[in-house]
Design a protein around this motif. Structure first.
Motif, PDB file in Angstrom:
ATOM      1  N   ALA A 141       0.794  -1.231   0.000  1.00 11.76           N
ATOM      2  CA  ALA A 141       0.000   0.000   0.000  1.00 11.76           C
ATOM      3  C   ALA A 141       0.823   1.275   0.000  1.00 11.76           C
ATOM      4  O   ALA A 141       0.420   2.278  -0.582  1.00 11.76           O
ATOM      5  N   GLY A 142       1.981   1.275   0.653  1.00 13.54           N
ATOM      6  CA  GLY A 142       2.705   2.513   0.890  1.00 13.54           C
ATOM      7  C   GLY A 142       3.482   3.035  -0.294  1.00 13.54           C
ATOM      8  O   GLY A 142       3.756   2.323  -1.259  1.00 13.54           O
ATOM      9  N   SER A 143       3.874   4.304  -0.204  1.00 14.36           N
ATOM     10  CA  SER A 143       4.706   4.924  -1.226  1.00 14.36           C
ATOM     11  C   SER A 143       6.151   4.478  -1.036  1.00 14.36           C
ATOM     12  O   SER A 143       6.497   3.795  -0.065  1.00 14.36           O
ATOM     13  N   ARG A 144       7.022   4.903  -1.952  1.00 12.19           N
ATOM     14  CA  ARG A 144       8.435   4.509  -1.870  1.00 12.19           C
ATOM     15  C   ARG A 144       9.078   4.958  -0.570  1.00 12.19           C
ATOM     16  O   ARG A 144      10.014   4.327  -0.074  1.00 12.19           O
ATOM     17  N   GLY A 145       8.609   6.059   0.006  1.00 14.72           N
ATOM     18  CA  GLY A 145       9.224   6.591   1.216  1.00 14.72           C
ATOM     19  C   GLY A 145       8.606   6.104   2.505  1.00 14.72           C
ATOM     20  O   GLY A 145       8.981   6.574   3.582  1.00 14.72           O
ATOM     21  N   SER A 146       7.683   5.173   2.430  1.00 15.46           N
ATOM     22  CA  SER A 146       6.995   4.718   3.640  1.00 15.46           C
ATOM     23  C   SER A 146       7.859   3.736   4.428  1.00 15.46           C
ATOM     24  O   SER A 146       8.908   3.286   3.973  1.00 15.46           O
ATOM     25  N   SER A 147       7.388   3.386   5.601  1.00 17.05           N
ATOM     26  CA  SER A 147       8.114   2.453   6.460  1.00 17.05           C
ATOM     27  C   SER A 147       7.905   1.020   5.985  1.00 17.05           C
ATOM     28  O   SER A 147       6.934   0.708   5.289  1.00 17.05           O
ATOM     29  N   GLU A 148       8.827   0.131   6.384  1.00 18.32           N
ATOM     30  CA  GLU A 148       8.763  -1.263   5.941  1.00 18.32           C
ATOM     31  C   GLU A 148       8.080  -2.195   6.933  1.00 18.32           C
ATOM     32  O   GLU A 148       7.743  -3.314   6.581  1.00 18.32           O
ATOM     33  N   THR A 149       7.868  -1.750   8.178  1.00 14.60           N
ATOM     34  CA  THR A 149       7.304  -2.665   9.174  1.00 14.60           C
ATOM     35  C   THR A 149       5.837  -2.386   9.455  1.00 14.60           C
ATOM     36  O   THR A 149       5.316  -2.732  10.507  1.00 14.60           O
ATOM     37  N   ALA A 158       1.185 -10.358   8.620  1.00 18.57           N
ATOM     38  CA  ALA A 158       1.260  -9.043   7.982  1.00 18.57           C
ATOM     39  C   ALA A 158       2.332  -8.151   8.593  1.00 18.57           C
ATOM     40  O   ALA A 158       2.525  -7.021   8.134  1.00 18.57           O
ATOM     41  N   ILE A 159       3.040  -8.646   9.617  1.00 21.94           N
ATOM     42  CA  ILE A 159       4.163  -7.902  10.196  1.00 21.94           C
ATOM     43  C   ILE A 159       5.347  -8.865  10.354  1.00 21.94           C
ATOM     44  O   ILE A 159       5.740  -9.217  11.467  1.00 21.94           O
ATOM     45  N   PRO A 160       5.932  -9.307   9.226  1.00 21.78           N
ATOM     46  CA  PRO A 160       7.001 -10.306   9.286  1.00 21.78           C
ATOM     47  C   PRO A 160       8.249  -9.793   9.997  1.00 21.78           C
ATOM     48  O   PRO A 160       8.545  -8.595   9.973  1.00 21.78           O
ATOM     49  N   ARG A 161       8.968 -10.727  10.625  1.00 22.18           N
ATOM     50  CA  ARG A 161      10.231 -10.376  11.298  1.00 22.18           C
ATOM     51  C   ARG A 161      11.260  -9.883  10.289  1.00 22.18           C
ATOM     52  O   ARG A 161      12.002  -8.931  10.531  1.00 22.18           O
ATOM     53  N   GLU A 197       6.217  -3.581  18.682  1.00 19.98           N
ATOM     54  CA  GLU A 197       7.574  -3.602  18.132  1.00 19.98           C
ATOM     55  C   GLU A 197       7.583  -3.075  16.692  1.00 19.98           C
ATOM     56  O   GLU A 197       8.447  -2.273  16.306  1.00 19.98           O
ATOM     57  N   ALA A 198       6.616  -3.517  15.882  1.00 20.76           N
ATOM     58  CA  ALA A 198       6.540  -3.082  14.491  1.00 20.76           C
ATOM     59  C   ALA A 198       6.337  -1.581  14.397  1.00 20.76           C
ATOM     60  O   ALA A 198       6.941  -0.898  13.554  1.00 20.76           O
ATOM     61  N   GLN A 199       5.468  -1.038  15.261  1.00 19.52           N
ATOM     62  CA  GLN A 199       5.221   0.399  15.237  1.00 19.52           C
ATOM     63  C   GLN A 199       6.462   1.191  15.625  1.00 19.52           C
ATOM     64  O   GLN A 199       6.798   2.197  15.004  1.00 19.52           O
ATOM     65  N   LYS A 200       7.158   0.734  16.644  1.00 14.81           N
ATOM     66  CA  LYS A 200       8.362   1.441  17.087  1.00 14.81           C
ATOM     67  C   LYS A 200       9.465   1.359  16.044  1.00 14.81           C
ATOM     68  O   LYS A 200      10.202   2.318  15.824  1.00 14.81           O
ATOM     69  N   LEU A 201       9.570   0.216  15.388  1.00 17.28           N
ATOM     70  CA  LEU A 201      10.584   0.073  14.347  1.00 17.28           C
ATOM     71  C   LEU A 201      10.338   1.034  13.187  1.00 17.28           C
ATOM     72  O   LEU A 201      11.285   1.487  12.541  1.00 17.28           O
ATOM     73  N   SER A 202       9.066   1.336  12.920  1.00 18.32           N
ATOM     74  CA  SER A 202       8.764   2.279  11.846  1.00 18.32           C
ATOM     75  C   SER A 202       9.426   3.626  12.091  1.00 18.32           C
ATOM     76  O   SER A 202       9.839   4.307  11.147  1.00 18.32           O
ATOM     77  N   GLY A 203       9.542   3.989  13.361  1.00 18.08           N
ATOM     78  CA  GLY A 203      10.203   5.243  13.702  1.00 18.08           C
ATOM     79  C   GLY A 203      11.695   5.092  13.916  1.00 18.08           C
ATOM     80  O   GLY A 203      12.485   5.943  13.515  1.00 18.08           O
ATOM     81  N   LYS A 204      12.096   3.996  14.540  1.00 15.45           N
ATOM     82  CA  LYS A 204      13.513   3.784  14.844  1.00 15.45           C
ATOM     83  C   LYS A 204      14.325   3.459  13.602  1.00 15.45           C
ATOM     84  O   LYS A 204      15.463   3.900  13.455  1.00 15.45           O
ATOM     85  N   ASP A 205      13.758   2.657  12.699  1.00 15.25           N
ATOM     86  CA  ASP A 205      14.475   2.263  11.490  1.00 15.25           C
ATOM     87  C   ASP A 205      13.462   1.899  10.412  1.00 15.25           C
ATOM     88  O   ASP A 205      13.043   0.749  10.308  1.00 15.25           O
ATOM     89  N   ALA A 206      13.085   2.891   9.609  1.00 11.96           N
ATOM     90  CA  ALA A 206      12.101   2.656   8.541  1.00 11.96           C
ATOM     91  C   ALA A 206      12.625   1.680   7.499  1.00 11.96           C
ATOM     92  O   ALA A 206      11.861   1.140   6.703  1.00 11.96           O
ATOM     93  N   ILE A 208      15.426  -3.629  17.667  1.00 13.64           N
ATOM     94  CA  ILE A 208      16.154  -4.130  16.505  1.00 13.64           C
ATOM     95  C   ILE A 208      16.810  -5.483  16.781  1.00 13.64           C
ATOM     96  O   ILE A 208      17.399  -6.081  15.875  1.00 13.64           O
ATOM     97  N   PHE A 209      16.692  -5.978  18.025  1.00  6.70           N
ATOM     98  CA  PHE A 209      17.307  -7.252  18.387  1.00  6.70           C
ATOM     99  C   PHE A 209      16.249  -8.329  18.617  1.00  6.70           C
ATOM    100  O   PHE A 209      15.122  -8.047  19.002  1.00  6.70           O
TER     101      PHE A 209
END
Length: 680
Positions: free
Chosen positions: A116-124, A207-210, A252-261, A597-598
């Motif tokens: 769904a997301g654009s090229r600049g969106s988060s991956e998680t 829908a939120i793979p590791r 975890e998925a939500q936080k990763l979107s901000g910590k490391d897109a 991230i661990f």
């Protein structure tokens, strides 16, 4: 020699296009050496820029046109090169050469993506993931264009624009980005109930793979395999990750979107760079043509899967991703996949969603890649020769000699000429069809809830709770109570327990009816039953100066031996000094590295006197605990476990015996999550 040549053929082809500018003089695109690249040509030092500055104009014009339209869906993607090798010949099913010869290593290019997301969106984000594989075979390119979910939202391709419009950001305010938690999407779901099965998958942990390395792939559609005798079998394709199928937890998925897109692409890139090559086994489910109507569902319905207990998955080969791209734009962005790119021995079924995709993919590439010659881009070129009478157009690279560009002809002895089937010419399966032209849907496609209920029945208790939470989060974001109520009432047809709990969570009425008589379950659908291994799991080691050098070094060596990746976390970068002169390089500080991230944490500690260090360490540990991750502690690190009352919790390993600790902690890491843990 033949095997290695086949394996390296695509890499050799790409080599002629690779350019290394390091150490070279700067030139224009025409090869003219440039003497100045800091200042444009002006009429005097403070005067206007002159139009005759051809270097400025070329540089700026190229920059202005560097971007191409992003994909309508699957815009956010990352890719890698690899190879595929067959375990055993599939000659009884198909005449496809790369599925017959076990000695061949077929080059592949695989692109993973969010939908769904654009090229600049988060991956998680919560979303389906694309899993597209291009096989560079000796008979032409074969594209297996799939997802990490085996079913789809709709049954007919004519509904695809409607579905995508609904899930994209709402047009009046362009929000939310890369998310399905909004009114238009759920309004589509409630009013197009064929989506029920896919929604169960999309709200699940799938829908939120590791990582891409721990994500299944599915061809989604029903295809045909056709052998030399013309015998047809229906087939579904699977990619099974060797590391098992694992997921993040929602927080975890939500936080990763901000910590490391870039979390997923970084994981893939680093694993390949470190030689920890992702591996996937190719699986096929096969149904004889005469058994097409032997099931309680229509095997051509793209909202249905073939339960693995009823139609076993045969593992027939392995794909290894072993080389990162040289340039993301030239390869990952310009690669063009198309489900219509097939080879002899692979054909299509009458799946109405597949039939529509055969048109759509070519159509989108024409505008995205600038014209009909996208097949000539290096990443898309087949490794076998190609000859036809198609000419000209934007970006043409081939220089076709001679006056002839048509068939039939006498000037060139009627060449290029069609190949017979014996010579490898592609022929479609001769399926007999006797029907009227109608705009209609088969009655066999009208059961929307049985397999959705089977999915629910197949989930473990933690997975069911995650489904309830996902529905509650998504529907809780809606502005329309009417849509919320419609969705709750709809999913009462899947599970009354699910619908009632979600209704209570979002404050709408419990459904009046509902419930399902379906009792069937498919254990293969639960990630609880996937492979569990500690290999390539990333463990953060929280440690400071004055650690026990001898014992800690021994423990780290034991964990590395099990394939665990260890990264050191401390309060500052540099090198830590332990007893006996031992030193450890620090990979992350508490600022540059995050618990999310661990896969697990190992608390060692050190001098234990720095309050800020202790606070940061405890934050990491408590967050990992809340995410059900394994936590290990030895030496001074045990104090953090005790002070936070985490001892005796499942997945928390504390020991003074280093051998015993390494063994137990490795098992805890392999388990991935410890759902039986009580979270307060």
């Amino acid at each position: 020699m033949g095997e290695n040549h086949n394996k390296n053929k695509k890499d050799e082809q790409l080599e002629q296009y690779r350019v290394n500018d390091e150490g070279k003089k700067l030139t224009t695109n025409q090869g003219l050496k440039v003497a100045e690249d800091e200042f444009s040509l002006k009429a005097g030092e403070r005067g206007p820029t002159l139009m005759e500055d051809f270097h400025f104009r070329e540089k700026m014009t190229h920059f202005d046109h560097e971007r191409i339209p992003e994909r309508i869906v699957h815009a956010r993607g990352f890719a890698a090169h690899g190879e595929f090798q067959l375990y055993e010949s599939l000659k009884k099913y198909t005449k496809a050469d790369f599925l017959n010869d076990t000695s061949k290593k077929t080059p592949v290019f695989v692109r993973f993506s969010t939908v769904a997301g654009s090229r600049g969106s988060s991956e998680t984000v919560r979303d389906a993931r694309g899993f597209a594989t291009k096989f560079y075979t000796d008979e032409g390119n074969y594209d297996l264009v799939g997802n990490n979910i085996p079913v789809f939202f709709i049954q007919d391709a004519v509904k695809f624009p409607d579905f995508v419009h609904s899930v994209k950001p709402e047009p009046h305010n362009e929000m939310p980005q890369a998310a399905s938690a909004h009114d238009t999407f759920w309004d589509f779901v409630a009013n197009n109930q064929e989506s029920a099965h896919m929604i169960m998958w999309a709200m699940s942990d799938r829908a939120i793979p590791r990582s891409f390395r721990m994500m299944e792939g599915f061809g989604v559609h029903t295809f045909r395999l056709v052998n030399e005798e013309g015998k047809s079998h229906f087939v579904k394709f699977h990619w099974k990750p060797v590391l098992g199928t694992h997921s993040l937890v929602w927080d975890e998925a939500q936080k990763l979107s901000g910590k490391d897109a870039d979390f997923h692409r970084r994981d893939l890139w680093e694993s390949i760079e470190n030689g920890e090559y992702p591996e996937y086994e190719l699986g096929i489910q096969v149904i004889k043509e005469e058994d097409e109507f032997s099931f309680d569902f229509d095997i051509l319905d793209p909202t249905k899967l073939w339960p693995e207990e009823d139609v076993p998955v045969q593992l027939v080969g392995k794909m290894t991703l072993n080389r990162n791209v040289d340039n993301v734009f030239a390869e990952t962005e310009q690669v063009a996949f198309h489900p219509g790119s097939v080879v002899p021995g692979i054909d299509f079924s009458n799946d109405p969603l597949l039939q529509g995709r055969l048109f759509s993919y070519t159509d989108t590439q024409l505008i995205r890649l600038g014209g009909p010659n996208f097949h000539e881009l290096p990443i898309n070129r087949p490794v076998c020769p190609f000859h036809n009478n198609q000419r000209d157009g934007y970006g043409r690279q081939t220089i076709n000699k001679g006056p002839v560009s048509y068939h039939k002809n006498s000037i060139a002895s009627n060449t290029p000429e069609p190949a017979s089937e014996a010579e490898g010419g592609y022929t479609h399966y001769a399926e007999k069809i006797d029907a009227h032209k109608v705009r209609a849907r088969s009655e066999s496609f009208k059961d929307h809830f049985s397999q959705a209920t089977m999915f629910w029945n197949s989930m473990s208790d933690p997975e069911k709770e995650h489904l309830k939470e996902a529905f509650s989060f998504e529907l809780g974001k809606l502005g329309s109570e009417s849509i919320q109520q419609q969705v709750v009432d709809m999913f009462a047809n899947v599970s009354r327990e699910l619908a009632v709990d979600v209704a209570n969570a979002i404050g709408v009425k419990e459904p009046e009816g509902g419930g399902s008589e379906v009792t069937k379950a498919s254990p293969a659908l639960s990630q609880e039953n996937t492979k569990h291994t500690a290999e390539t799991r990333k463990v953060g080691v929280i440690i400071s100066d004055n650690f026990n050098g001898e014992e800690v070094t021994k423990t780290l060596a034991l964990l590395k031996k099990e394939g665990i990746i260890l990264e050191v976390i401390s309060d500052k970068l540099g090198r830590l000094k332990g007893t006996t002169g031992t030193e450890l390089a620090v990979d992350h500080t508490f600022l540059t590295g995050e618990s999310v991230i661990f896969d697990a944490l190992y608390a060692v500690g050190g001098n234990g006197t720095d309050k800020k260090f202790n606070h940061d360490a405890e934050y990491f540990i408590n967050e990992a605990f809340q995410h059900f991750k394994p936590i290990g502690a030895t030496h001074e690190g045990k104090r953090w476990i005790k002070e936070n009352e985490l001892e005796n919790s499942p997945g928390v390993i504390v020991s003074d015996d280093m051998d015993d600790f390494a063994e137990k902690f490795t098992r805890a890491v392999a388990a991935h999550r410890h759902w039986e843990r009580s979270i307060v």
